[in-house]
Structure formats: structure tokens, C-alpha cells
Scaffold this motif. Structure first.
Motif, short mmCIF file in Angstrom:
data_model
loop_
_atom_site.label_atom_id
_atom_site.label_comp_id
_atom_site.label_asym_id
_atom_site.label_seq_id
_atom_site.Cartn_x
_atom_site.Cartn_y
_atom_site.Cartn_z
N MET A 1 0.85 -1.17 0.00
CA MET A 1 0.00 0.00 0.00
C MET A 1 0.89 1.23 0.00
O MET A 1 1.75 1.37 0.85
CB MET A 1 -0.88 -0.01 1.26
N ARG A 2 0.70 2.10 -0.96
CA ARG A 2 1.43 3.38 -0.98
C ARG A 2 0.46 4.45 -0.50
O ARG A 2 -0.68 4.50 -0.92
CB ARG A 2 1.92 3.70 -2.37
N SER A 3 0.96 5.29 0.38
CA SER A 3 0.10 6.33 0.95
C SER A 3 0.94 7.57 1.21
O SER A 3 2.07 7.46 1.67
CB SER A 3 -0.52 5.85 2.25
N HIS A 4 0.38 8.71 0.92
CA HIS A 4 1.07 9.96 1.22
C HIS A 4 0.62 10.51 2.56
O HIS A 4 1.20 11.43 3.08
CB HIS A 4 0.81 11.00 0.11
N ASN A 5 -0.42 9.93 3.12
CA ASN A 5 -0.93 10.36 4.41
C ASN A 5 -0.31 9.47 5.48
O ASN A 5 -0.70 8.31 5.65
CB ASN A 5 -2.45 10.28 4.45
N LEU A 6 0.67 9.99 6.22
CA LEU A 6 1.41 9.18 7.17
C LEU A 6 0.54 8.70 8.33
O LEU A 6 0.80 7.64 8.89
CB LEU A 6 2.64 9.95 7.67
N LYS A 7 -0.49 9.44 8.69
CA LYS A 7 -1.41 8.98 9.74
C LYS A 7 -2.15 7.73 9.27
O LYS A 7 -2.30 6.77 10.02
CB LYS A 7 -2.41 10.07 10.11
N LYS A 8 -2.59 7.75 8.01
CA LYS A 8 -3.31 6.58 7.48
C LYS A 8 -2.41 5.36 7.43
O LYS A 8 -2.85 4.25 7.73
CB LYS A 8 -3.88 6.88 6.09
N ILE A 9 -1.17 5.55 7.03
CA ILE A 9 -0.27 4.39 6.93
C ILE A 9 0.04 3.84 8.32
O ILE A 9 0.09 2.63 8.51
CB ILE A 9 1.01 4.70 6.12
N LYS A 10 0.19 4.71 9.31
CA LYS A 10 0.42 4.22 10.69
C LYS A 10 -0.80 3.44 11.16
O LYS A 10 -0.66 2.36 11.74
CB LYS A 10 0.72 5.37 11.65
N ASP A 11 -2.00 3.98 10.93
CA ASP A 11 -3.23 3.28 11.33
C ASP A 11 -3.35 1.94 10.60
O ASP A 11 -3.74 0.94 11.20
CB ASP A 11 -4.45 4.14 11.06
N ASN A 37 9.28 5.25 10.55
CA ASN A 37 8.81 5.77 11.83
C ASN A 37 7.39 5.34 12.14
O ASN A 37 7.07 4.97 13.27
CB ASN A 37 8.92 7.30 11.87
N GLN A 38 6.53 5.40 11.14
CA GLN A 38 5.13 5.03 11.33
C GLN A 38 5.01 3.53 11.66
O GLN A 38 4.22 3.14 12.51
CB GLN A 38 4.30 5.37 10.08
#
Length: 70
Positions: A1-11, A37-38
Motif C-alpha cells: 500500500m502506498r500512501s502519502h498520508n502518514l497517519k493513514k499508513i500508521k493506522d 517511523n510510522q
């Protein structure tokens, strides 16, 4: 999964790790991510142990490979 939203990737990682831990408790597995980090924060939140990590380049991105114990 590629994501630019680091909060979403951590979740995403937190839910993934908790689910894996619930189904495969005690098993070692290997994952790779550029969102270092996430992933590490999510592992702590999910109570998953990081046994080893190694820096790599994956798809042109600096990343880490993790060996974890669920």
C-alpha cells in the motif's frame, strides 16, 4: 500500500499488526516498508516485538526490512 498520508499508513500498520498478532501469536514474520517511523510506532502500539531491522532501498525508496515476533 502506498500512501502519502502518514497517519493513514500508521493506522493501517497498527490494524495489520494487531490482526496478525491475534491470528498468529508467537510467529516470526518479515515485512518491508519505507514508512519506518510510522511502522515502528505502530509496532509499539500493537505490542509487536521488532527482532531485527536492516536498511535497504526498495523501488528507489530508502526502506527497512523488519523481522518481527507477533
Amino acid at each position: 500500500m502506498r500512501s502519502h498520508n502518514l497517519k493513514k499508513i500508521k493506522d493501517f500498520y497498527k490494524v495489520l499488526l494487531k490482526t496478525l498478532r491475534n491470528v498468529y501469536s508467537g510467529v516470526k514474520t518479515v515485512l518491508i516498508t519505507a514508512s519506518v517511523n510510522q511502522f515502528e510506532e505502530a509496532a509499539t502500539d500493537a505490542e509487536v516485538s521488532i527482532i531485527h531491522s536492516r536498511k535497504v532501498v526498495h523501488g528507489g525508496l530508502p526502506a527497512k526490512i523488519y523481522v518481527i515476533k507477533l
